[in-house]
Write a protein that holds these residues in place. Structure first.
Motif, short mmCIF file in Angstrom:
data_model
loop_
_atom_site.label_atom_id
_atom_site.label_comp_id
_atom_site.label_asym_id
_atom_site.label_seq_id
_atom_site.Cartn_x
_atom_site.Cartn_y
_atom_site.Cartn_z
N VAL A 1 -21.99 21.05 22.06
CA VAL A 1 -21.33 19.97 22.70
C VAL A 1 -19.49 20.37 21.74
CG1 VAL A 1 -21.02 17.76 22.77
CG2 VAL A 1 -22.86 18.58 22.43
N ALA A 2 -19.03 20.31 23.04
CA ALA A 2 -17.62 20.54 22.76
C ALA A 2 -16.88 19.27 22.33
CB ALA A 2 -16.40 20.86 24.11
N ALA A 3 -15.82 19.13 21.01
CA ALA A 3 -15.86 18.45 19.94
C ALA A 3 -14.56 17.22 21.41
CB ALA A 3 -14.76 18.90 18.63
N PRO A 4 -14.42 16.13 21.40
CA PRO A 4 -13.42 15.49 21.88
C PRO A 4 -12.26 16.26 22.07
CG PRO A 4 -14.86 14.06 21.00
CD PRO A 4 -15.12 15.40 20.33
N PHE B 1 -18.86 23.73 7.23
CA PHE B 1 -18.74 22.14 7.95
C PHE B 1 -19.95 21.55 7.44
CE2 PHE B 1 -15.78 23.89 10.84
CZ PHE B 1 -14.89 23.60 10.37
N PRO B 2 -20.18 20.52 6.82
CA PRO B 2 -20.85 19.66 6.50
C PRO B 2 -21.97 19.08 7.50
CG PRO B 2 -19.45 17.95 5.83
CD PRO B 2 -18.55 19.30 6.80
N ARG B 3 -23.29 19.00 7.30
CA ARG B 3 -24.43 18.72 8.42
C ARG B 3 -24.85 16.81 8.23
NH1 ARG B 3 -29.56 21.84 8.66
NH2 ARG B 3 -28.47 23.31 8.92
N CYS B 4 -24.43 15.63 9.23
CA CYS B 4 -24.53 15.29 9.37
C CYS B 4 -26.01 14.22 9.88
CB CYS B 4 -23.22 14.08 10.57
SG CYS B 4 -21.50 14.74 9.20
N TYR B 5 -26.71 13.68 9.63
CA TYR B 5 -28.05 13.08 9.85
C TYR B 5 -27.66 11.56 10.39
CZ TYR B 5 -29.22 17.05 6.91
OH TYR B 5 -29.27 18.29 6.32
N GLN C 1 -23.47 19.34 13.21
CA GLN C 1 -22.68 20.03 12.79
C GLN C 1 -21.71 21.35 13.14
OE1 GLN C 1 -25.28 22.75 9.98
NE2 GLN C 1 -23.60 22.73 8.61
N ARG C 2 -20.23 21.06 12.57
CA ARG C 2 -19.20 22.14 13.43
C ARG C 2 -19.78 23.31 13.13
NH1 ARG C 2 -14.19 19.51 15.12
NH2 ARG C 2 -14.33 18.30 14.39
N LEU C 3 -19.80 24.31 14.51
CA LEU C 3 -20.16 25.76 14.07
C LEU C 3 -18.51 26.30 13.41
CD1 LEU C 3 -20.94 26.73 17.65
CD2 LEU C 3 -22.05 25.65 15.61
N ASP D 1 -16.44 28.19 15.27
CA ASP D 1 -15.88 27.72 16.64
C ASP D 1 -16.16 25.96 16.07
OD1 ASP D 1 -13.89 26.42 18.23
OD2 ASP D 1 -15.49 27.47 19.82
N PRO D 2 -14.89 25.69 14.92
CA PRO D 2 -15.19 24.41 14.92
C PRO D 2 -14.74 23.30 16.10
CG PRO D 2 -13.40 25.51 13.52
CD PRO D 2 -13.81 26.18 14.62
N ASN D 3 -14.01 23.39 17.25
CA ASN D 3 -14.21 23.28 18.42
C ASN D 3 -15.38 22.51 18.78
OD1 ASN D 3 -11.26 22.51 18.04
ND2 ASN D 3 -11.06 24.54 19.31
N ILE D 4 -16.85 23.30 18.78
CA ILE D 4 -17.98 23.15 19.07
C ILE D 4 -19.15 22.70 17.79
CG2 ILE D 4 -19.98 24.20 19.87
CD1 ILE D 4 -17.39 24.56 21.55
N PHE D 5 -19.71 21.17 18.05
CA PHE D 5 -21.07 20.71 17.39
C PHE D 5 -22.41 21.46 17.97
CE2 PHE D 5 -17.52 17.64 17.06
CZ PHE D 5 -17.35 17.25 15.93
#
Length: 337
Positions: free
Chosen positions: A122-125, A153-157, A175-177, A180-184
């Motif tokens: 998913v693209a980051a807002p 980047f950390p992974r959120c649960y 988690q952010r890639l 490409d930090p703009n993609i989760f």
DNA sequence: GTCATTTGACCTAT
DNA sequence: ATAGGTCAAATGAC
């Protein structure tokens, strides 16, 4: 604003005009896409070419607000059976083997809950809270965060907010890639059972259908390229402008935008201003609280509002920008008496 | 008071 | 032993 009903009404009128133009343009874009095949670049060209009022460009910051809206709609589209809004991967094997993260170590990780997993990218807002992907229609509660080996980047649960109430086993990881930090990368695990309860909240949109894997490089702004629910249908809005619907003068210039969304319910954006307005404070389908991260069954129109008005953390209240820009308009022009 | 988030500790598959 | 996943106490917002 509460003391200036004419100003408020004119502002609402301006918003209606811009929305109408956006609707027209997106409808055109849809026709182009359906007629000539899908092309994200083509659609973005159309979006960039929209006759967006300069003031609304200011509202949404540096990028085109409609560009953001289209991106958001693409994300939502997965729930509307729009087929390529999100990159979805239904494969326990793919997930357990590292799912695009390229880590050999992760390929050895266990599958604790049976392997019923699904991955979306998913693209980051582009604005608002960019730390998390946009809401997916469910209500999640964060229960952990962890630094992952070889990941920046950390992974959120997250687990379903209704886990305790309805023993809902649904969970997701975000988690952010790295590249490409703009993609989760969002990994869903388990199915929601909370919807089966008669006391559970209204039914959210169905999960996205399985589709082929999309190259990550193509996922900058998720855009619908084919639709089982047409954009024009989805976006069809009956815009009702009411000037002072309440003779007592409680509400002035209330605007309702009804989305003909084929979903749980119609959605309404209240743009009421002033004390004791016709819409309750915080009106809307969301039952979120706290930091605005949890989303309870947000509807597309509400998402558009979210995208436009940058709901969330920023102190840069965009609605203020709308009307401050309108102030400028009157300062420089009409407002001379 | 209730509920959500944070975060260090713990559990467990590999 | 390692690292991903989860728990739960502390903290904060409403």
């Amino acid at each position: 604003m509460a003391n200036q009903p004419e100003l408020l009404f004119t502002s609402c009128d301006e918003i209606i005009r811009v929305f109408s133009r956006a609707k027209e343009s997106i409808t055109k874009a849809q026709q182009v896409l359906l007629g000539e095949g899908s092309s994200d670049a083509l659609l973005m060209d159309i979006v960039h070419g929209l006759p967006v009022d300069a003031k609304l460009k200011g509202v949404v910051g540096g990028s085109s607000g409609l560009e953001e809206m289209v991106g958001q709609m693409g994300g939502r589209g997965s729930q509307l059976s729009l087929e390529s809004g999100r990159e979805v991967e239904h494969s326990a094997e793919a997930i357990s083997s590292g799912a695009g993260r390229g880590s050999a170590l992760q390929g050895q990780r266990r599958r604790r809950d049976g392997g019923n997993r699904r991955v979306e990218r998913v693209a980051a807002p582009l604005m608002g809270n960019t730390e998390l992907p946009h809401g997916d229609g469910y209500s999640w509660r964060k229960y952990g965060q962890k630094d992952i080996l070889n990941s920046k980047f950390p992974r959120c649960y997250f687990r379903c907010t209704h886990q305790k109430l309805y023993q809902c086993p649904a969970k997701k990881q975000v988690q952010r890639l790295d590249d490409d930090p703009n993609i989760f990368e969002v990994t869903y695990r388990g199915d929601h059972t909370c919807l089966l309860s008669s006391t559970a909240p209204s039914v959210p949109p169905p999960p996205p259908p399985p589709i082929d894997i999309i190259q990550p490089s193509a996922m900058v702004h998720p855009l619908p390229t084919s639709a089982t629910v047409s954009l024009s249908q989805w976006l069809s809005m009956d815009i009702i402008s009411r000037a002072d619907p309440n003779p007592d003068g409680d509400v002035v210039g209330n605007v309702q935008i009804h989305g003909d969304y084929v979903g749980p319910t119609n959605s309404t954006i209240y743009l009421a201003s002033g004390s004791g307005g016709g819409a309750p404070a915080g009106a809307g389908p969301s039952t979120s609280r706290g930091y605005g991260r949890d989303v309870d069954f947000q509807l597309p129109v509400a998402d558009m509002a979210d995208a436009m008005f940058n709901s969330g953390s920023s102190s840069n209240n965009s609605i203020d920008l709308i009307f401050s820009s309108m102030d400028d308009k009157w300062d420089s022009g009409d407002k001379k008496n």
